[in-house]
Design a protein around this motif. Sequence first.
Motif, short mmCIF file in Angstrom:
data_model
loop_
_atom_site.label_atom_id
_atom_site.label_comp_id
_atom_site.label_asym_id
_atom_site.label_seq_id
_atom_site.Cartn_x
_atom_site.Cartn_y
_atom_site.Cartn_z
N VAL A 44 -9.55 -6.62 -2.02
CA VAL A 44 -8.49 -5.61 -2.01
C VAL A 44 -7.52 -5.93 -3.14
O VAL A 44 -6.90 -7.00 -3.15
N LEU A 45 -7.41 -5.00 -4.08
CA LEU A 45 -6.51 -5.18 -5.22
C LEU A 45 -5.19 -4.49 -4.95
O LEU A 45 -5.12 -3.55 -4.14
N PRO A 46 -4.10 -4.92 -5.61
CA PRO A 46 -2.81 -4.23 -5.46
C PRO A 46 -2.95 -2.75 -5.81
O PRO A 46 -3.76 -2.39 -6.68
N PRO A 47 -2.16 -1.86 -5.18
CA PRO A 47 -2.28 -0.41 -5.40
C PRO A 47 -2.30 0.03 -6.86
O PRO A 47 -3.09 0.90 -7.22
N PRO A 48 -1.46 -0.54 -7.76
CA PRO A 48 -1.49 -0.05 -9.15
C PRO A 48 -2.77 -0.43 -9.90
O PRO A 48 -3.07 0.14 -10.94
N VAL A 49 -3.51 -1.42 -9.39
CA VAL A 49 -4.67 -1.94 -10.12
C VAL A 49 -5.94 -1.21 -9.67
O VAL A 49 -6.22 -1.12 -8.49
#
Length: 258
Positions: A44-49
């Motif tokens: 799970v990547l941060p939302p902007p990424v």
Amino acid sequence: MARPPVPGSVVVPNWHESAEGKEYLACILRKNRRRVFGLLERPVLPPPVSIDTASYKIFVSGKSGVGKTALVAKLAGLEVPVVHHETTGIQTTVVFWPAKLQASGRVVMFRFEFWDCGESALKKFDHMLPACMENTDAFLFLFSFTDRASFEDLPGQLTRIAGEAPGVVRMVIGSKFDQYMHTDVPERDLIAFRQAWELPLLRVKSVPGRRLADGRTLDGRAGLADVAHVLNGLAEQLWHQDQVAAGLLPNPPESAPE
């Protein structure tokens, strides 16, 4: 099969040590421990990424006892078995690895699905080998530095696979390199092998991984540093092969082994 690219020409070799690389590695770590992923899970990547994922199936091949299961365990950040036990069936392990491409500067999340099967099971059950080879993108051929016979067995394995799966990436890994002082495979033989086959040949240690301060838990970041050259090598070979297959890169003629 496309001729292997020059190491470091496809992915940035030490990018994982940079500040940017460490941010991406955080998604496959939890409190400095490696995260374990199932077949249907992903980081799970941060939302902007938002990055693309490239998925590959890799079959790990080699004689019994050379360290196939131990290698996959190290790549996945798991405990390396202290005592050798023959793998009784097919074992699949998923490893994620972010890498930055040299040409575009783009970051790609590589998903490696390793297939490991015990030598006895392959001989006993006819369906095992076809299942492992079906839709395989790469073969990892293992030999042990402490087992001369496993090294001498490589040409036969490579010739057989070249006939059955000619377009598949092939890499060779020497295990138990930490016991190199007692090696049965001298450097001159490795040089001759590389010249004859023109394949990537990497070396890995089979010692247990470094621990966190509690003395029990494996240090995830240290473990990644130990195997980064293997994961980067796989990413590089597979991405290059895909680019050649798509016609985006020329495919120089492959020379036959002498």
